[in-house]
Design an enzyme around this catalytic site. Structure first.
Site, short mmCIF file in Angstrom:
data_model
loop_
_atom_site.label_atom_id
_atom_site.label_comp_id
_atom_site.label_asym_id
_atom_site.label_seq_id
_atom_site.Cartn_x
_atom_site.Cartn_y
_atom_site.Cartn_z
N ALA A 189 1.13 -0.98 -0.11
CA ALA A 189 -0.44 -0.14 0.50
C ALA A 189 0.70 1.23 -0.16
CB ALA A 189 -0.55 -0.08 1.16
N VAL A 277 6.11 -3.63 -4.98
CA VAL A 277 6.48 -3.56 -3.39
C VAL A 277 8.20 -2.36 -2.92
CG1 VAL A 277 5.24 -5.90 -2.82
CG2 VAL A 277 7.14 -5.74 -3.82
N GLY A 278 8.01 -1.97 -4.32
CA GLY A 278 9.38 -0.58 -4.35
C GLY A 278 9.46 -1.08 -5.81
N ARG A 279 11.28 -0.55 -5.90
CA ARG A 279 11.33 -0.54 -7.36
C ARG A 279 13.28 -0.27 -7.15
NH1 ARG A 279 8.90 0.58 -11.93
NH2 ARG A 279 11.47 0.90 -13.22
N ASP A 319 16.97 7.26 -10.83
CA ASP A 319 16.44 6.32 -10.08
C ASP A 319 17.60 4.88 -9.74
OD1 ASP A 319 13.67 7.20 -10.07
OD2 ASP A 319 12.83 5.52 -10.65
N ALA A 327 10.64 11.31 -11.24
CA ALA A 327 11.16 12.10 -11.97
C ALA A 327 12.08 13.47 -11.65
CB ALA A 327 10.02 11.94 -13.28
N HIS A 451 -8.69 35.18 -3.73
CA HIS A 451 -9.68 34.65 -3.12
C HIS A 451 -11.08 34.80 -4.51
CE1 HIS A 451 -12.68 34.01 -0.42
NE2 HIS A 451 -13.97 34.89 -1.16
P1 FAD Z 1 13.49 5.43 -16.39
O1 FAD Z 1 12.41 5.84 -15.93
O2 FAD Z 1 13.58 3.75 -15.54
O3 FAD Z 1 14.51 5.39 -17.56
C1 FAD Z 1 15.66 4.13 -17.67
C2 FAD Z 1 15.84 4.17 -19.01
O4 FAD Z 1 16.96 4.30 -19.45
C3 FAD Z 1 14.52 3.01 -19.70
O5 FAD Z 1 14.17 3.59 -21.25
C4 FAD Z 1 15.35 1.71 -19.83
O6 FAD Z 1 14.81 1.06 -20.86
C5 FAD Z 1 17.01 2.07 -19.99
N1 FAD Z 1 17.70 1.60 -20.07
C6 FAD Z 1 18.45 1.01 -18.61
N2 FAD Z 1 19.38 0.30 -19.23
C7 FAD Z 1 19.57 0.57 -20.36
C8 FAD Z 1 20.89 -0.33 -20.76
N3 FAD Z 1 21.94 -0.61 -20.36
N4 FAD Z 1 21.26 0.48 -22.03
C9 FAD Z 1 20.08 1.45 -22.79
N5 FAD Z 1 19.58 1.73 -22.35
C10 FAD Z 1 18.60 1.26 -20.91
N6 FAD Z 1 7.35 9.89 -10.38
C11 FAD Z 1 6.53 10.58 -10.43
O7 FAD Z 1 7.39 11.37 -10.26
N7 FAD Z 1 5.90 11.23 -10.25
C12 FAD Z 1 5.17 10.38 -11.05
O8 FAD Z 1 3.72 10.74 -10.86
C13 FAD Z 1 5.24 8.78 -10.71
N8 FAD Z 1 4.61 7.63 -11.06
C14 FAD Z 1 5.01 6.60 -11.38
C15 FAD Z 1 4.04 5.39 -11.83
C16 FAD Z 1 4.36 4.22 -12.04
C17 FAD Z 1 3.18 2.98 -11.91
C18 FAD Z 1 5.84 3.90 -11.47
C19 FAD Z 1 6.33 2.82 -11.87
C20 FAD Z 1 6.94 5.11 -11.82
C21 FAD Z 1 6.39 6.68 -11.39
N9 FAD Z 1 6.97 7.42 -11.18
C22 FAD Z 1 6.55 8.58 -10.69
C23 FAD Z 1 8.84 7.31 -11.08
C24 FAD Z 1 9.22 7.81 -12.19
O9 FAD Z 1 8.79 6.60 -13.43
C25 FAD Z 1 10.93 7.07 -12.23
O10 FAD Z 1 11.34 7.97 -10.59
C26 FAD Z 1 11.48 8.15 -13.09
O11 FAD Z 1 11.22 7.61 -14.26
C27 FAD Z 1 13.30 7.90 -13.34
O12 FAD Z 1 13.66 8.22 -14.42
P2 FAD Z 1 14.77 7.86 -14.84
O13 FAD Z 1 15.75 8.45 -15.98
O14 FAD Z 1 15.66 7.85 -13.70
O15 FAD Z 1 15.21 5.66 -15.05
P1 NAD Z 2 6.57 2.04 -1.98
O1 NAD Z 2 7.64 2.34 -1.66
O2 NAD Z 2 6.14 3.42 -2.66
O3 NAD Z 2 5.57 1.08 -1.53
C1 NAD Z 2 5.68 -0.21 -1.10
C2 NAD Z 2 4.60 -0.42 -0.65
O4 NAD Z 2 5.30 -1.96 -0.04
C3 NAD Z 2 5.61 -0.65 1.05
O5 NAD Z 2 4.72 0.15 1.84
C4 NAD Z 2 6.50 -1.28 1.51
O6 NAD Z 2 6.43 -1.44 2.95
C5 NAD Z 2 5.34 -2.26 1.32
N1 NAD Z 2 5.58 -4.03 1.09
C6 NAD Z 2 7.24 -3.77 0.72
N2 NAD Z 2 7.51 -5.58 0.33
C7 NAD Z 2 6.23 -6.06 0.89
C8 NAD Z 2 5.40 -7.07 0.65
N3 NAD Z 2 6.10 -8.66 0.81
N4 NAD Z 2 4.07 -7.83 1.43
C9 NAD Z 2 3.47 -6.57 1.25
N5 NAD Z 2 4.03 -5.12 1.53
C10 NAD Z 2 5.33 -5.19 1.01
O7 NAD Z 2 7.36 1.74 -3.86
P2 NAD Z 2 5.61 1.27 -5.22
O8 NAD Z 2 4.93 2.18 -4.45
O9 NAD Z 2 6.29 0.49 -5.21
O10 NAD Z 2 6.37 2.61 -5.79
C11 NAD Z 2 7.84 2.27 -6.40
C12 NAD Z 2 8.74 4.00 -6.32
O11 NAD Z 2 7.89 4.10 -7.79
C13 NAD Z 2 8.37 4.92 -5.20
O12 NAD Z 2 9.02 4.81 -4.30
C14 NAD Z 2 7.94 5.94 -6.15
O13 NAD Z 2 9.82 6.71 -5.65
C15 NAD Z 2 7.93 6.11 -8.10
N6 NAD Z 2 6.58 6.32 -8.12
C16 NAD Z 2 6.49 7.27 -7.45
C17 NAD Z 2 4.90 7.83 -7.70
C18 NAD Z 2 5.21 9.55 -7.62
O14 NAD Z 2 5.26 10.79 -7.49
N7 NAD Z 2 3.40 9.70 -7.38
C19 NAD Z 2 4.12 7.20 -7.90
C20 NAD Z 2 4.78 5.61 -8.69
C21 NAD Z 2 5.68 5.57 -8.23
#
Ligand code: FAD
Ligand code: NAD
Length: 478
Positions: A189, A277-279, A319, A327, A451
């Site tokens: 969650a 459960v995280g990234r 990341d 992002a 306002h």
């Molecule tokens: P990425 O966006 O992961 O990009 C990395 C790129 O490198 C990818 O295209 C990958 O394929 C490429 N790559 C990797 N290894 C290689 C290689 N060896 N050679 C060539 N290419 C390669 N963040 C927010 O701020 N706001 C949000 O609302 C938000 N919503 C999200 C919702 C979801 C469902 C998810 C999963 C994430 C969300 N995030 C959000 C997190 C956000 O997507 C990441 O923090 C952001 O994309 C990280 O940017 P980055 O450029 O570091 O990596």
């Molecule tokens: P998160 O760290 O936000 O949440 C993961 C949750 O999973 C935590 O609360 C953790 O305690 C729980 N968890 C971990 N292992 C578990 C298990 N075995 N069983 C039950 N619960 C468990 O990670 P996320 O939701 O996967 O998102 C990953 C990252 O992507 C975020 O940390 C965030 O940085 C980014 N993201 C950002 C946005 C945004 O900015 N709006 C949206 C989506 C994702």
């Protein structure tokens, strides 16, 4: 030996593609390598954010909120809607078109800035050489004076719930279902669990979230998190805390989970399951062993506060390195590194990066929480203003939530701002700006806000820090 480029960037997510644009703006010969392929197998820059993260999730959150509003809330405005129909496949198509437009936009920006875009895989070799395995063509090696690693992150997978087709999916899979499952389970969650849980719940699914921690949204200010939990539960999200998933099994009628909590072992059957459960950093094959790139525990690329790795003229951002996985954080690191390479003194203010959860209501915050201040032994004042007392929120019929300003007792400097409410994602920008300029709560209190706006709630919360909020009966700071 002369190098092919001034800068090579591996990864074209919001960290890498922004770094590439800034490098090109500063006159550097720049190449950007990215290996993402879209559903049709075509190269698609933009990384997780554009292809499977920020943008597609926000598109579905917007569409699903509209549907829910039309279905449930619109009557309060004196509008009756008859014959409302949901077409999930069309909604997903619309989301894909938005993604396609934006990823196409990055290709156009690369072209406009003279950036060489290389669709394919990149791997760091010694001496700032990069081995390129293109999607089309043969493997070759290029080199640069500077290399920026921006390879991003991937969803964490857990042994208790291996992915199975469209039954047990990660966040990317859950953005592409074209029908509404009756029962959705979500492990985690956190941010993704809450956002995607909201999407499918609004579209009609009954959603259960199993969260391992006993505390809801431990990273957020707990007054805000507790208020949000109540509101989510009222909406129908079934959030079970302290729930540790032990096993999952795909059966004919769905997915059977076994989990334990303080009361013992339980089982739960859902139609589909999202694992959120995280990234973890995407760095497994980023460099050959000979390149000698140092990784931290957890696989993050080791960097200092200027994003320099252990190798000269090799940087890492986004990341793939320490700090919040957001992002805008990655993009700012990309800009800062490009400017450092150009000889400028540029840095990222990690203390003023906003976090947002795009649920309804939204949660947004910047800076310290009450918990982190208490832990650090900092004396602070807190001013809170509820949206129930905001005229604009009432006019919108969106009165849930509050704004909270935390300021240092001695200097009155703003240490944190926390918002739960409609458009919190937009409102938090004002607080980020205030903190960027080292504002005091008095600075915000003395600022004139239009306002009727939701922003007035930030003004009133700043006034509440000094016990002088105007539109609540008893303004008491704590
Ligand atoms: P990425 O966006 O992961 O990009 C990395 C790129 O490198 C990818 O295209 C990958 O394929 C490429 N790559 C990797 N290894 C290689 C290689 N060896 N050679 C060539 N290419 C390669 N963040 C927010 O701020 N706001 C949000 O609302 C938000 N919503 C999200 C919702 C979801 C469902 C998810 C999963 C994430 C969300 N995030 C959000 C997190 C956000 O997507 C990441 O923090 C952001 O994309 C990280 O940017 P980055 O450029 O570091 O990596
Ligand atoms: P998160 O760290 O936000 O949440 C993961 C949750 O999973 C935590 O609360 C953790 O305690 C729980 N968890 C971990 N292992 C578990 C298990 N075995 N069983 C039950 N619960 C468990 O990670 P996320 O939701 O996967 O998102 C990953 C990252 O992507 C975020 O940390 C965030 O940085 C980014 N993201 C950002 C946005 C945004 O900015 N709006 C949206 C989506 C994702």
């Amino acid at each position: 030996m002369s190098k092919n480029y001034d800068v090579i960037i591996i990864g074209a997510g919001p960290a890498g593609y922004v770094a590439a644009i800034r490098c090109a703006q500063l006159g550097m010969k720049t190449a950007c390598i990215d290996d993402w392929l879209d559903k049709e197998g075509e190269p698609s820059p933009g990384g997780t954010c554009l292809n499977a993260g920020c943008i597609p999730s926000k598109a579905l959150l917007e569409s699903s909120e509209l549907f829910e509003r039309m279905q449930k809330d619109i009557g309060g405005h004196g509008i009756n809607v008859k014959g409302l129909e949901l077409d999930v496949a069309a909604m997903v198509d619309s989301k894909d078109r938005i993604v396609g437009d934006l990823t196409g936009g990055i290709i156009a920006l690369f072209r406009a800035h003279g950036i060489e875009w290389i669709p394919g895989h990149g791997q760091l070799l010694p001496d700032r050489q990069v081995r390129v395995t293109p999607h089309k063509g043969s493997r070759h090696t290029i080199s640069a004076e500077h290399v920026i690693l921006a390879t991003g992150s991937r969803p964490v997978q857990i042994d208790a719930a291996p992915l199975v087709n469209d039954r047990i999916v990660d966040s990317e899979g859950a953005l592409n279902w074209t029908d509404v499952p009756a029962r959705v389970g979500i492990i985690g969650a956190g941010v993704i669990g809450l956002e995607l849980g909201s999407v499918w719940q609004r579209l009609g699914a009954s959603v259960t979230l199993l969260e391992a921690q006993d505390v809801f949204l431990a990273i957020a200010d707990q007054q805000i998190a507790k208020a949000a939990l109540k509101m989510f539960q009222k909406q129908g999200l079934d959030i079970r805390l302290g729930a540790l998933v032990k096993s999952t099994k795909v059966i004919k009628s769905g997915v059977q989970l076994k989990y334990t909590d303080a009361e013992g072992e339980h089982s739960l059957t859902v139609d589909r399951l999202i694992v959120a459960v995280g990234r973890s950093p995407h760095t497994q094959d980023i460099a050959t062993a000979e390149a000698d790139l140092l990784l931290d525990e957890g696989g993050f690329i080791h960097v200092d506060d200027k994003c320099c790795t252990n190798l000269p003229c090799v940087y890492a951002i986004g990341d793939a390195v320490r700090g919040p996985m957001l992002a805008h954080k990655g993009s700012e690191e990309g800009i800062a590194v490009a400017e450092q390479i150009a000889g400028q003194n540029s840095e990222v203010n990690y203390a003023a990066i906003a976090s947002v959860i795009y649920t309804k209501p939204e949660l947004a915050w910047v800076g310290q929480t009450e918990e982190s201040l208490r832990q650090a032994g900092v004396d602070y004042h807190s001013g809170v203003f509820p949206f129930t007392a905001s005229g604009r929120a009432r006019a919108m019929r969106e009165t849930g939530g509050m704004v909270k300003v935390l300021s240092d007792t001695g200097s009155d400097r703003v240490l944190g701002v926390h918002i739960l409410g409609v458009h919190a994602s937009e409102l938090i920008g004002q607080a980020v700006l205030a903190m960027e300029f080292d504002a005091s709560s008095e600075d915000i209190a003395r600022t004139i806000f239009a306002h009727p706006t939701l922003s007035e709630a930030l003004h009133e919360a700043a006034l509440a820090v000094d016990n002088r909020a105007l539109h609540i009966a008893r303004s008491r700071r704590s």
